[in-house]
Design an enzyme around this catalytic site. Structure first.
Site, PDB file in Angstrom:
ATOM      1  N   HIS A  14      -2.232   3.732  -8.144  1.00 55.93           N
ATOM      2  CA  HIS A  14      -2.511   2.965  -9.565  1.00 55.93           C
ATOM      3  C   HIS A  14      -2.315   3.598 -10.953  1.00 55.93           C
ATOM      4  O   HIS A  14      -2.546   5.026 -11.004  1.00 55.93           O
ATOM      5  CB  HIS A  14      -4.115   2.640  -9.341  1.00 55.93           C
ATOM      6  CG  HIS A  14      -4.758   3.692  -9.329  1.00 55.93           C
ATOM      7  ND1 HIS A  14      -5.153   4.141  -8.004  1.00 55.93           N
ATOM      8  CD2 HIS A  14      -5.849   4.297 -10.181  1.00 55.93           C
ATOM      9  CE1 HIS A  14      -6.116   5.194  -8.145  1.00 55.93           C
ATOM     10  NE2 HIS A  14      -6.356   5.252  -9.272  1.00 55.93           N
ATOM     11  N   HIS A  49      -3.739   4.053 -14.677  1.00 57.30           N
ATOM     12  CA  HIS A  49      -4.375   3.670 -15.385  1.00 57.30           C
ATOM     13  C   HIS A  49      -3.697   3.340 -17.011  1.00 57.30           C
ATOM     14  O   HIS A  49      -3.157   4.269 -17.339  1.00 57.30           O
ATOM     15  CB  HIS A  49      -5.626   4.635 -15.771  1.00 57.30           C
ATOM     16  CG  HIS A  49      -6.406   5.212 -14.703  1.00 57.30           C
ATOM     17  ND1 HIS A  49      -7.542   4.948 -14.625  1.00 57.30           N
ATOM     18  CD2 HIS A  49      -5.949   5.919 -13.381  1.00 57.30           C
ATOM     19  CE1 HIS A  49      -8.228   5.357 -13.438  1.00 57.30           C
ATOM     20  NE2 HIS A  49      -7.095   5.971 -12.753  1.00 57.30           N
ATOM     21  N   HIS A  71       0.791  -1.255   0.183  1.00 55.08           N
ATOM     22  CA  HIS A  71      -0.045  -0.057  -0.167  1.00 55.08           C
ATOM     23  C   HIS A  71       1.003   1.130   0.010  1.00 55.08           C
ATOM     24  O   HIS A  71       1.433   1.450   0.992  1.00 55.08           O
ATOM     25  CB  HIS A  71      -1.022  -0.026   1.072  1.00 55.08           C
ATOM     26  CG  HIS A  71      -1.905   1.268   1.103  1.00 55.08           C
ATOM     27  ND1 HIS A  71      -2.970   1.235   0.565  1.00 55.08           N
ATOM     28  CD2 HIS A  71      -1.555   2.359   1.792  1.00 55.08           C
ATOM     29  CE1 HIS A  71      -3.557   2.671   0.645  1.00 55.08           C
ATOM     30  NE2 HIS A  71      -2.706   3.240   1.556  1.00 55.08           N
TER      31      HIS A  71
HETATM   32  P1  5GP Z   1      -8.905   7.215  -9.673  1.00 55.60           P
HETATM   33  O1  5GP Z   1      -9.879   8.348  -9.809  1.00 55.60           O
HETATM   34  O2  5GP Z   1      -8.693   6.978  -8.262  1.00 55.60           O
HETATM   35  O3  5GP Z   1      -7.722   7.575 -10.406  1.00 55.60           O
HETATM   36  O4  5GP Z   1      -9.283   6.007 -10.158  1.00 55.60           O
HETATM   37  C1  5GP Z   1      -9.987   4.913  -9.472  1.00 55.60           C
HETATM   38  C2  5GP Z   1     -10.272   3.881 -10.377  1.00 55.60           C
HETATM   39  O5  5GP Z   1     -10.614   2.772  -9.628  1.00 55.60           O
HETATM   40  C3  5GP Z   1     -11.595   4.337 -11.054  1.00 55.60           C
HETATM   41  O6  5GP Z   1     -11.255   4.193 -12.606  1.00 55.60           O
HETATM   42  C4  5GP Z   1     -12.790   3.184 -10.768  1.00 55.60           C
HETATM   43  O7  5GP Z   1     -13.733   2.881 -11.830  1.00 55.60           O
HETATM   44  C5  5GP Z   1     -11.728   2.075 -10.438  1.00 55.60           C
HETATM   45  N1  5GP Z   1     -12.497   1.324  -9.230  1.00 55.60           N
HETATM   46  C6  5GP Z   1     -13.022   1.589  -7.974  1.00 55.60           C
HETATM   47  N2  5GP Z   1     -13.441   0.496  -7.333  1.00 55.60           N
HETATM   48  C7  5GP Z   1     -13.118  -0.401  -8.329  1.00 55.60           C
HETATM   49  C8  5GP Z   1     -13.419  -1.928  -7.778  1.00 55.60           C
HETATM   50  O8  5GP Z   1     -13.866  -2.273  -6.772  1.00 55.60           O
HETATM   51  N3  5GP Z   1     -13.011  -2.668  -9.014  1.00 55.60           N
HETATM   52  C9  5GP Z   1     -12.435  -2.282 -10.042  1.00 55.60           C
HETATM   53  N4  5GP Z   1     -11.877  -3.310 -10.880  1.00 55.60           N
HETATM   54  N5  5GP Z   1     -12.125  -1.012 -10.318  1.00 55.60           N
HETATM   55  C10 5GP Z   1     -12.606   0.058  -9.244  1.00 55.60           C
HETATM   56 ZN    ZN Z   2      -4.237  -0.087  -0.443  1.00 57.88          ZN
END
Ligand code: 5GP
Ligand code: ZN
Length: 108
Positions: A95, A97, A44
Site C-alpha cells: 500500500h 500512504h 494481493h
Molecule cells: P503500514 O504500517 O503497514 O505501512 O500501514 C498500515 C496502515 O493501515 C496503517 O496506517 C493503519 O492505520 C491502516 N489500517 C490498518 N487496519 C485498517 C483498517 O481496517 N481500515 C483502514 N481503513 N485502515 C487500516
Molecule cells: Zn491482501
C-alpha cells in the site's frame, strides 16, 4: 488472505476515495495528516519487493488520479510505502500512504 483483501471484498468496511477494476484508494483508519489515503492493488502483493513494473506503471496512473480526486495535486502531497520489518510494514499487502492537506514535516 489479509485485512486489505477482506476490505477489497467488503468484509471490512472502509471509506472509499476512488476505485477501478485493479486498484482501490480509501481513508486510513488512523490518519497521520489531515488527508491520509491508502492506495492498494486489488491483487494481493506482499510489498514493493514483489511488485512488477506493469502493476507499478498502472498504479502510478491510479495514484495520480487519486491526488486529482482529493484536490491535492497542485499543493502537493507525500507518498510512502513501508517495506518489511525495518520499514515498519504492518499490513503485508502493498500500500502507498498518501499524506496531504497541510504542510508536512520534513522526513529526509
Ligand atoms: P503500514 O504500517 O503497514 O505501512 O500501514 C498500515 C496502515 O493501515 C496503517 O496506517 C493503519 O492505520 C491502516 N489500517 C490498518 N487496519 C485498517 C483498517 O481496517 N481500515 C483502514 N481503513 N485502515 C487500516
Ligand atoms: Zn491482501
Amino acid at each position: 488472505m489479509c485485512i486489505f483483501c477482506d476490505l477489497i471484498e467488503g468484509k471490512i468496511p472502509s471509506t472509499k476515495i476512488l476505485e477501478n477494476d485493479n486498484f482501490l484508494a480509501f481513508e486510513d483508519i488512523n490518519a497521520q495528516a489531515k488527508i491520509h489515503a491508502l492506495i492498494i492493488p486489488k491483487v494481493h502483493i506482499q510489498s514493493f519487493n514483489e511488485m512488477t513494473p506493469n502493476v507499478m506503471a498502472e498504479m502510478t496512473t491510479f495514484i495520480q488520479e487519486v491526488a486529482l480526486t482529493l484536490g491535492v495535486k497542485t499543493d502537493g502531497y507525500r507518498l510512502i510505502t513501508n517495506i518489511g520489518q525495518n520499514g515498519n510494514q504492518e499490513v503485508k499487502h502493498i500500500h502507498f500512504h498518501l499524506l496531504a492537506g497541510e504542510q508536512l514535516g520534513r522526513l529526509v
